[in-house]
Scaffold this motif. Sequence first.
Motif, PDB file in Angstrom:
ATOM      1  N   GLY A 203       0.829  -1.203   0.000  1.00  0.00           N
ATOM      2  CA  GLY A 203       0.000   0.000   0.000  1.00  0.00           C
ATOM      3  C   GLY A 203       0.852   1.235   0.000  1.00  0.00           C
ATOM      4  N   GLY A 204       0.149   2.336  -0.137  1.00  0.00           N
ATOM      5  CA  GLY A 204      -1.261   2.599  -0.043  1.00  0.00           C
ATOM      6  C   GLY A 204      -1.764   2.705   1.413  1.00  0.00           C
ATOM      7  N   GLU A 205      -2.940   3.303   1.522  1.00  0.00           N
ATOM      8  CA  GLU A 205      -3.510   3.504   2.855  1.00  0.00           C
ATOM      9  C   GLU A 205      -4.206   2.247   3.352  1.00  0.00           C
ATOM     10  N   HIS A 206      -4.409   2.179   4.665  1.00  0.00           N
ATOM     11  CA  HIS A 206      -4.835   0.935   5.292  1.00  0.00           C
ATOM     12  C   HIS A 206      -6.203   0.448   4.849  1.00  0.00           C
ATOM     13  N   SER A 207      -7.077   1.345   4.402  1.00  0.00           N
ATOM     14  CA  SER A 207      -8.427   0.913   4.023  1.00  0.00           C
ATOM     15  C   SER A 207      -8.413  -0.156   2.931  1.00  0.00           C
ATOM     16  N   LEU A 208      -7.348  -0.243   2.147  1.00  0.00           N
ATOM     17  CA  LEU A 208      -7.281  -1.224   1.065  1.00  0.00           C
ATOM     18  C   LEU A 208      -7.223  -2.664   1.588  1.00  0.00           C
ATOM     19  N   SER A 209      -6.873  -2.839   2.859  1.00  0.00           N
ATOM     20  CA  SER A 209      -6.784  -4.203   3.405  1.00  0.00           C
ATOM     21  C   SER A 209      -8.144  -4.893   3.410  1.00  0.00           C
ATOM     22  N   TYR A 210      -9.225  -4.113   3.480  1.00  0.00           N
ATOM     23  CA  TYR A 210     -10.560  -4.718   3.468  1.00  0.00           C
ATOM     24  C   TYR A 210     -10.862  -5.387   2.124  1.00  0.00           C
ATOM     25  N   PRO A 211     -10.795  -4.683   0.997  1.00  0.00           N
ATOM     26  CA  PRO A 211     -11.027  -5.383  -0.280  1.00  0.00           C
ATOM     27  C   PRO A 211     -10.001  -6.476  -0.574  1.00  0.00           C
ATOM     28  N   VAL A 212      -8.772  -6.294  -0.148  1.00  0.00           N
ATOM     29  CA  VAL A 212      -7.751  -7.339  -0.353  1.00  0.00           C
ATOM     30  C   VAL A 212      -8.121  -8.581   0.454  1.00  0.00           C
ATOM     31  N   PHE A 213      -8.488  -8.363   1.722  1.00  0.00           N
ATOM     32  CA  PHE A 213      -8.826  -9.499   2.575  1.00  0.00           C
ATOM     33  C   PHE A 213     -10.074 -10.227   2.103  1.00  0.00           C
ATOM     34  N   ARG A 214     -11.033  -9.510   1.501  1.00  0.00           N
ATOM     35  CA  ARG A 214     -12.245 -10.165   0.969  1.00  0.00           C
ATOM     36  C   ARG A 214     -11.883 -11.352   0.087  1.00  0.00           C
ATOM     37  N   ALA A 215     -10.860 -11.162  -0.747  1.00  0.00           N
ATOM     38  CA  ALA A 215     -10.442 -12.248  -1.662  1.00  0.00           C
ATOM     39  C   ALA A 215      -9.901 -13.440  -0.867  1.00  0.00           C
TER      40      ALA A 215
ATOM     41  N   GLU B 215     -14.937  10.321   9.958  1.00  0.00           N
ATOM     42  CA  GLU B 215     -15.089  11.453   9.026  1.00  0.00           C
ATOM     43  C   GLU B 215     -16.084  11.119   7.922  1.00  0.00           C
ATOM     44  N   ASP B 216     -17.250  10.582   8.345  1.00  0.00           N
ATOM     45  CA  ASP B 216     -18.363  10.267   7.442  1.00  0.00           C
ATOM     46  C   ASP B 216     -18.074   9.171   6.425  1.00  0.00           C
ATOM     47  N   SER B 217     -17.029   8.400   6.640  1.00  0.00           N
ATOM     48  CA  SER B 217     -16.760   7.316   5.697  1.00  0.00           C
ATOM     49  C   SER B 217     -16.651   5.985   6.431  1.00  0.00           C
ATOM     50  N   ILE B 218     -17.376   4.977   5.930  1.00  0.00           N
ATOM     51  CA  ILE B 218     -17.211   3.630   6.499  1.00  0.00           C
ATOM     52  C   ILE B 218     -15.980   2.951   5.886  1.00  0.00           C
ATOM     53  N   TYR B 219     -15.404   3.574   4.861  1.00  0.00           N
ATOM     54  CA  TYR B 219     -14.212   3.001   4.216  1.00  0.00           C
ATOM     55  C   TYR B 219     -12.943   3.760   4.600  1.00  0.00           C
ATOM     56  N   SER B 220     -12.959   4.427   5.742  1.00  0.00           N
ATOM     57  CA  SER B 220     -11.776   5.136   6.231  1.00  0.00           C
ATOM     58  C   SER B 220     -10.720   4.134   6.698  1.00  0.00           C
ATOM     59  N   HIS B 221      -9.460   4.560   6.656  1.00  0.00           N
ATOM     60  CA  HIS B 221      -8.375   3.741   7.234  1.00  0.00           C
ATOM     61  C   HIS B 221      -8.636   3.454   8.709  1.00  0.00           C
ATOM     62  N   ALA B 222      -9.381   4.363   9.385  1.00  0.00           N
ATOM     63  CA  ALA B 222      -9.647   4.204  10.826  1.00  0.00           C
ATOM     64  C   ALA B 222     -10.765   3.199  11.105  1.00  0.00           C
ATOM     65  N   SER B 223     -11.380   2.664  10.050  1.00  0.00           N
ATOM     66  CA  SER B 223     -12.481   1.702  10.196  1.00  0.00           C
ATOM     67  C   SER B 223     -12.169   0.352   9.563  1.00  0.00           C
ATOM     68  N   VAL B 224     -10.953   0.185   9.071  1.00  0.00           N
ATOM     69  CA  VAL B 224     -10.669  -0.995   8.231  1.00  0.00           C
ATOM     70  C   VAL B 224     -10.855  -2.310   8.989  1.00  0.00           C
ATOM     71  N   MET B 225     -10.440  -2.348  10.266  1.00  0.00           N
ATOM     72  CA  MET B 225     -10.565  -3.616  11.002  1.00  0.00           C
ATOM     73  C   MET B 225     -12.018  -3.904  11.375  1.00  0.00           C
ATOM     74  N   ARG B 226     -12.829  -2.855  11.483  1.00  0.00           N
ATOM     75  CA  ARG B 226     -14.264  -3.053  11.722  1.00  0.00           C
ATOM     76  C   ARG B 226     -14.914  -3.709  10.498  1.00  0.00           C
ATOM     77  N   ARG B 227     -14.548  -3.242   9.304  1.00  0.00           N
ATOM     78  CA  ARG B 227     -15.094  -3.841   8.064  1.00  0.00           C
ATOM     79  C   ARG B 227     -14.634  -5.306   7.956  1.00  0.00           C
ATOM     80  N   ILE B 228     -13.376  -5.555   8.278  1.00  0.00           N
ATOM     81  CA  ILE B 228     -12.862  -6.926   8.209  1.00  0.00           C
ATOM     82  C   ILE B 228     -13.572  -7.795   9.244  1.00  0.00           C
ATOM     83  N   TYR B 229     -13.753  -7.268  10.452  1.00  0.00           N
ATOM     84  CA  TYR B 229     -14.446  -8.008  11.520  1.00  0.00           C
ATOM     85  C   TYR B 229     -15.846  -8.432  11.078  1.00  0.00           C
ATOM     86  N   GLU B 230     -16.520  -7.562  10.329  1.00  0.00           N
ATOM     87  CA  GLU B 230     -17.896  -7.859   9.889  1.00  0.00           C
ATOM     88  C   GLU B 230     -17.967  -9.066   8.954  1.00  0.00           C
TER      89      GLU B 230
END
Length: 293
Positions: free
Chosen positions: A107-119, A143-158
């Motif tokens: 990367g790149g910023e941390h938010s990319l780990s969510y789409p990468v991990f999906r695979a 900051e109004d985004s669910i795809y922020s770098h500060a939310s990446v582990m929450r998206r992965i957890y889901e």
Amino acid sequence: MENKMTNFLGIEKPYTEYNTARYAVLPVPFEHSTSYGSGTRQGPQAILKASAYVELYDEEFNREAYKKGIHTCVPPSLTDNVEEAFENMTRSVAGLLQDGKFPVVLGGEHSLSYPVFRAFNQHYENLSVLQFDAHSDLRFEYEDSIYSHASVMRRIYEINPNIAAVGIRSQCVEEARFIHAKNIPVFYAHRLHEEGFDDAIIGQLQENVYITFDVDYFDPSLIPATGTPEPGGFFWPETIRFLTRLFRKRNVVGFDVVELAPLNNMPHPDFTIARLVYKLITLHDLTSGERQK
Ligand SMILES: [Mn+2]
């Protein structure tokens, strides 16, 4: 925009051929939500450039992992539409997994780990995510985004609740409550020197492990080149010692290294991260051989 990316380690044919390569390095110069310092879109190119100066031979493990083949891929198409860019990342990584490659994402910023991990999550059973990071990144949104770098582990957890984190030394109370409520294994930086720290972390992981490595896990004196540096981080020797133990005890299936924001006239962070990437590849090469015996 520079189109031609350097091959990882500056290696050449036959070690770079896609068909025979065991490892596939995928640069993802994605930067969308960085909140403090910026520049993570320059991360992949800086790592690739610095990697040309990394020794091909690993003196610690007496290994030349590049001989297994390391192909450097063309980045996925990063459109302004975040969900579309994420789709492209997931598809790129899924293709590598289908082809039997070990993906290495830069990367790149941390938010990319969510789409990468999906695979990875679609490809593997019994899979955990181990996060190296100073920050929990478990906010529902930032900051109004669910795809922020500060939310990446929450998206992965889901999509996969088998997550564990190491190096954490900064979080908000919402995150602390979430960790407590969901019983998420978090190994805080201030506990580093406790006896059995390494095995306590590894014991929380399933057989297959995906690593997401935010470089701000390291102490800012070692890696000042990152958007949100936090004091009290980890150093090189203890990190390599822990990773060696992890690779010996679990099947690491791929990793990303994110949040490097290169600084002008300061090459050591770029070089350190290039060495980390090759050390991870070397550890995989070493331990996957041991596992087959
Ligand atoms: Mn972080």
